[in-house]
Design a protein around this motif. Sequence first.
Motif, mmCIF file in Angstrom:
data_model
loop_
_atom_site.group_PDB
_atom_site.id
_atom_site.type_symbol
_atom_site.label_atom_id
_atom_site.label_comp_id
_atom_site.label_asym_id
_atom_site.label_seq_id
_atom_site.Cartn_x
_atom_site.Cartn_y
_atom_site.Cartn_z
ATOM 1 N N ALA A 67 0.867 -1.184 0.000
ATOM 2 C CA ALA A 67 0.000 0.000 0.000
ATOM 3 C C ALA A 67 0.899 1.227 0.000
ATOM 4 O O ALA A 67 1.936 1.254 0.682
ATOM 5 C CB ALA A 67 -0.892 -0.012 1.227
ATOM 6 N N HIS A 72 -5.206 -5.178 -4.492
ATOM 7 C CA HIS A 72 -5.326 -4.221 -3.394
ATOM 8 C C HIS A 72 -5.309 -4.961 -2.062
ATOM 9 O O HIS A 72 -4.618 -4.542 -1.114
ATOM 10 C CB HIS A 72 -6.607 -3.403 -3.535
ATOM 11 N N TRP A 119 -2.368 -4.519 0.872
ATOM 12 C CA TRP A 119 -2.634 -4.133 2.258
ATOM 13 C C TRP A 119 -2.223 -5.222 3.227
ATOM 14 O O TRP A 119 -1.655 -4.942 4.297
ATOM 15 C CB TRP A 119 -4.110 -3.771 2.420
#
Length: 349
Positions: A266, A322, A326
Amino acid sequence: MRYLARTIAEPGFGGDDATLRYAALWFLRDVAGAALAGVDRAMASRRDDPDVRRWLAAYLRESRSVLEWTDADAPGEVLLAAARTDCFDLLPDVFAAVEPLLADPAAQVRIGTAAATSMLSRHPDLVAHRPQLLAYHLAQCSSDDPYHRASMLLGVGELDGTPRQWLRDPHPGVRICAALAPALADDPEAIEILLTQATTNPGVMEKCALQGMMSLTALPHPAAAIAERLCRHVNDIDRLLPAAIASVPHGITYLDTGENDPTIAALCEPYLRVIFPDGLPAHSAATPTQRLLAAVVADHDPAWNRDTQGLPPQDRYLATPHAQAWDATFTRLHLPTDRSAWRTTANHA
């Protein structure tokens, strides 16, 4: 590599494809960077040992990705060390082969050659060339093309130059590349340029929104480079907070985490590292800055969306990396992967 060194300056190199010489120059730069990262001559000297030759014979019969290697593939590491050593020793010859291309009439070739030679000049036998290469890069910064100026300014930084005058260039991409020069790491004006960019539009250079400037090959992940620079040189976390908040919705990037290749992450990872140096605190122990950033992270759905099976295929394709980014960031920083923990720190209802 020897073949490229022998042929890259020949007029017919690449045939009708003018981009091949440019691509070859970047390949040489990347190989040089890997070789300059360190060689192990003791390991390389074992390349002809019987166990290494037996391993190579078996590997040639049934090759596997290096990512699949196990402890049984230690002889393969010997051959990689030998290849790295051979490349390192060849770098002065590569420099001699590509340096004449600094005068090539094609701007693209000059950019690629400048990038290659700036990397090659880190070799102990080539450091004497760095002053003349720096002068070349600075002269090229007079170009009317912002892409050309930005590319050359990245080289100025690599060559330890101080491109302060380009901090006020009319083009934002050029200003950013000047501000990223290591010699300006603590320069207040350079820091302010990077803070402004990170706060208002952290991904602008990656989204090709710079007035027609295409992405810079020497700076593949500019938002990450900006974030890392700021987190190393801005000690006031309250001053970093607006950039940290802006980084959360930006999504994924790639960071240098000490692995062989940049690692998915991230974008806010550098900010999380400095704002939560001791992990995620309880609400009562958290500072206002920590509570606010925790709230932003807690509210960012892509950081928590792990169940993608019910999504349409295109949405699932976009959501998966994504979630991986993370997860990787939280794991590296020893931060909780439980959304409720972040809400508790933020004092969410």
